[in-house]
Design an enzyme around this catalytic site. Structure first.
Site, short mmCIF file in Angstrom:
data_model
loop_
_atom_site.label_atom_id
_atom_site.label_comp_id
_atom_site.label_asym_id
_atom_site.label_seq_id
_atom_site.Cartn_x
_atom_site.Cartn_y
_atom_site.Cartn_z
N ASN A 9 -4.34 -16.35 -23.32
CA ASN A 9 -3.37 -16.35 -24.42
C ASN A 9 -3.33 -14.92 -24.97
O ASN A 9 -4.26 -14.50 -25.64
CB ASN A 9 -3.83 -17.35 -25.49
CG ASN A 9 -2.95 -17.29 -26.74
OD1 ASN A 9 -1.90 -16.67 -26.75
ND2 ASN A 9 -3.42 -17.95 -27.80
N TRP A 10 -2.25 -14.24 -24.65
CA TRP A 10 -2.16 -12.83 -25.05
C TRP A 10 -1.80 -12.63 -26.51
O TRP A 10 -1.82 -11.52 -27.02
CB TRP A 10 -1.13 -12.12 -24.17
CG TRP A 10 -1.62 -11.76 -22.81
CD1 TRP A 10 -2.87 -11.99 -22.29
CD2 TRP A 10 -0.87 -11.10 -21.77
NE1 TRP A 10 -2.95 -11.50 -21.01
CE2 TRP A 10 -1.74 -10.95 -20.66
CE3 TRP A 10 0.43 -10.61 -21.67
CZ2 TRP A 10 -1.33 -10.33 -19.48
CZ3 TRP A 10 0.84 -10.01 -20.50
CH2 TRP A 10 -0.04 -9.87 -19.41
N LYS A 11 -1.39 -13.69 -27.18
CA LYS A 11 -0.98 -13.59 -28.60
C LYS A 11 0.04 -12.46 -28.75
O LYS A 11 0.84 -12.22 -27.85
CB LYS A 11 -2.21 -13.41 -29.49
CG LYS A 11 -3.27 -14.48 -29.20
CD LYS A 11 -4.36 -14.57 -30.22
CE LYS A 11 -5.33 -15.67 -29.80
NZ LYS A 11 -6.35 -15.93 -30.79
N HIS A 96 -1.21 -24.29 -31.58
CA HIS A 96 -2.34 -23.37 -31.74
C HIS A 96 -2.68 -23.26 -33.23
O HIS A 96 -1.79 -23.29 -34.08
CB HIS A 96 -1.96 -22.00 -31.17
CG HIS A 96 -3.15 -21.08 -31.07
ND1 HIS A 96 -3.66 -20.42 -32.16
CD2 HIS A 96 -3.93 -20.75 -30.01
CE1 HIS A 96 -4.71 -19.72 -31.78
NE2 HIS A 96 -4.91 -19.90 -30.48
N GLU A 98 -3.37 -20.84 -35.03
CA GLU A 98 -2.68 -19.74 -35.73
C GLU A 98 -1.26 -20.16 -36.11
O GLU A 98 -0.74 -19.73 -37.14
CB GLU A 98 -2.69 -18.48 -34.85
CG GLU A 98 -4.09 -17.87 -34.81
CD GLU A 98 -4.41 -17.06 -33.57
OE1 GLU A 98 -3.50 -16.70 -32.82
OE2 GLU A 98 -5.62 -16.79 -33.36
N GLU A 168 -10.04 -26.15 -29.53
CA GLU A 168 -10.34 -24.82 -30.03
C GLU A 168 -10.83 -24.91 -31.47
O GLU A 168 -10.01 -24.93 -32.41
CB GLU A 168 -9.10 -23.93 -29.98
CG GLU A 168 -8.55 -23.72 -28.59
CD GLU A 168 -7.75 -22.42 -28.51
OE1 GLU A 168 -8.10 -21.57 -27.69
OE2 GLU A 168 -6.82 -22.24 -29.31
N GLY A 174 -11.48 -15.91 -32.13
CA GLY A 174 -11.43 -14.50 -32.49
C GLY A 174 -12.58 -14.04 -33.37
O GLY A 174 -12.55 -12.96 -33.94
N SER A 214 -13.57 -17.64 -28.53
CA SER A 214 -14.54 -16.59 -28.18
C SER A 214 -15.19 -16.81 -26.80
O SER A 214 -16.38 -16.56 -26.64
CB SER A 214 -15.59 -16.44 -29.27
OG SER A 214 -14.97 -16.03 -30.48
N GLY A 235 -8.45 -15.96 -25.45
CA GLY A 235 -7.62 -15.01 -26.17
C GLY A 235 -8.03 -13.58 -25.85
O GLY A 235 -7.65 -13.01 -24.82
P1 PGA Z 1 -10.28 -15.96 -28.59
O1 PGA Z 1 -8.93 -16.79 -28.81
O2 PGA Z 1 -10.69 -16.17 -27.17
O3 PGA Z 1 -9.91 -14.54 -28.87
O4 PGA Z 1 -11.28 -16.51 -29.56
C1 PGA Z 1 -8.75 -18.05 -28.24
C2 PGA Z 1 -7.40 -18.60 -28.60
O5 PGA Z 1 -6.92 -18.34 -29.70
O6 PGA Z 1 -6.77 -19.30 -27.80
#
Ligand code: PGA
Length: 251
Positions: A9-11, A96, A98, A168, A174, A214, A235
């Site tokens: 997931n490149w966000k 997600h 976020e 998640e 993150g 993470s 991510g």
């Molecule tokens: P992260 O993000 O690996 O940077 O913790 C995971 C995600 O948001 O899908």
């Protein structure tokens, strides 16, 4: 069928040139050890068409990070499932944390998005996860149950069979803090039991449940060796081809 998947997931990272360079490097490295169709990249909308055009014949599957809950219409700035289908986008991350947190997505929005994705034959990667406050109050199972009851439980069996689930925990995204393999396995097992309760054992056994939060090369192997963890949604560590390759190898 239950598949093992490593999804990146490149966000909201990367420019066009960086996106192309990362996929070029990734596809060069994975060549031999890529199981077909098991490496997913959720790119920003603006790069998806280009990446599919240039790398669509590799074993990488390209997808989006969100879609509109509306099918079509005067919704300035939104991107529909139908638009994504027209560029051969194969999957989409839905719900997600976020999106839930910063864009106020509710379970109702998430359900509408899942239904549209399925209608346009785009595989939904449905995310669920609890906050640290929920876990501290020992309410993490209740929260996940509610998130799933309000969305996946309202699908038909054939529809749910087309989805991928990503657990998640929000406190692990993150932050560098990963759920322990035991915590992750316990929740994945719980999610599979919920699916079994509603849709039966065969469906539950065949849905891929990914862990996200993470994931790094150093912890990927132990997480992904748990019986109910079928891969990862990654991510930060998916942004660099070398790091992501190591995670793919662990899966
Ligand atoms: P992260 O993000 O690996 O940077 O913790 C995971 C995600 O948001 O899908």
């Amino acid at each position: 069928m239950r598949r093992r998947i490593t999804a990146g997931n490149w966000k909201m990272f990367k420019t066009k040139d960086d996106a192309v360079a990362t996929i070029a490097s990734l596809s060069e490295h994975i060549g031999a050890h890529a199981a077909k169709e098991n490496i997913y990249i959720a790119a920003p909308f603006v790069f998806i068409d280009r990446l599919i055009g240039q790398f669509g014949n590799t074993s990488i599957v390209f997808g989006a990070q969100n879609i509109s809950e509306h099918e079509e219409g005067a919704y300035t700035g939104e991107v529909s499932a139908k638009m994504l289908q027209s560029i051969h986008c194969r999957f989409v991350i839905i719900g997600h944390s976020e999106r839930r947190q910063y864009f106020h997505e509710t379970d109702a929005h998430i359900l509408a998005k899942i239904l549209l994705a399925i209608k346009y034959r785009i595989e939904p990667v449905f995310c669920c996860g609890e906050l640290i406050e929920d876990r501290n109050k020992n309410e993490h199972f209740t929260v996940i149950r509610r998130q799933i009851e309000n969305t996946l439980f309202l699908l038909g069996t054939e529809q749910v069979q087309q989805t991928i689930i990503a657990y998640e925990p929000v406190w692990a995204i993150g932050t560098g803090v990963t759920a322990s393999p035991e915590q992750a396995q316990e929740m994945h097992h719980f999610i599979r039991a919920l699916l079994q309760e509603k849709f039966g054992v065969e469906t539950a056994e065949n849905i891929s449940i990914l862990y996200g939060g993470s994931v790094k090369p150093a912890n990927a192997k132990i997480l992904f060796s748990q019986p109910d963890i079928d891969g990862g949604l990654v991510g930060g560590a998916s942004l660099k081809a070398e790091e992501f390759i190591q995670i793919i190898q662990a899966v």
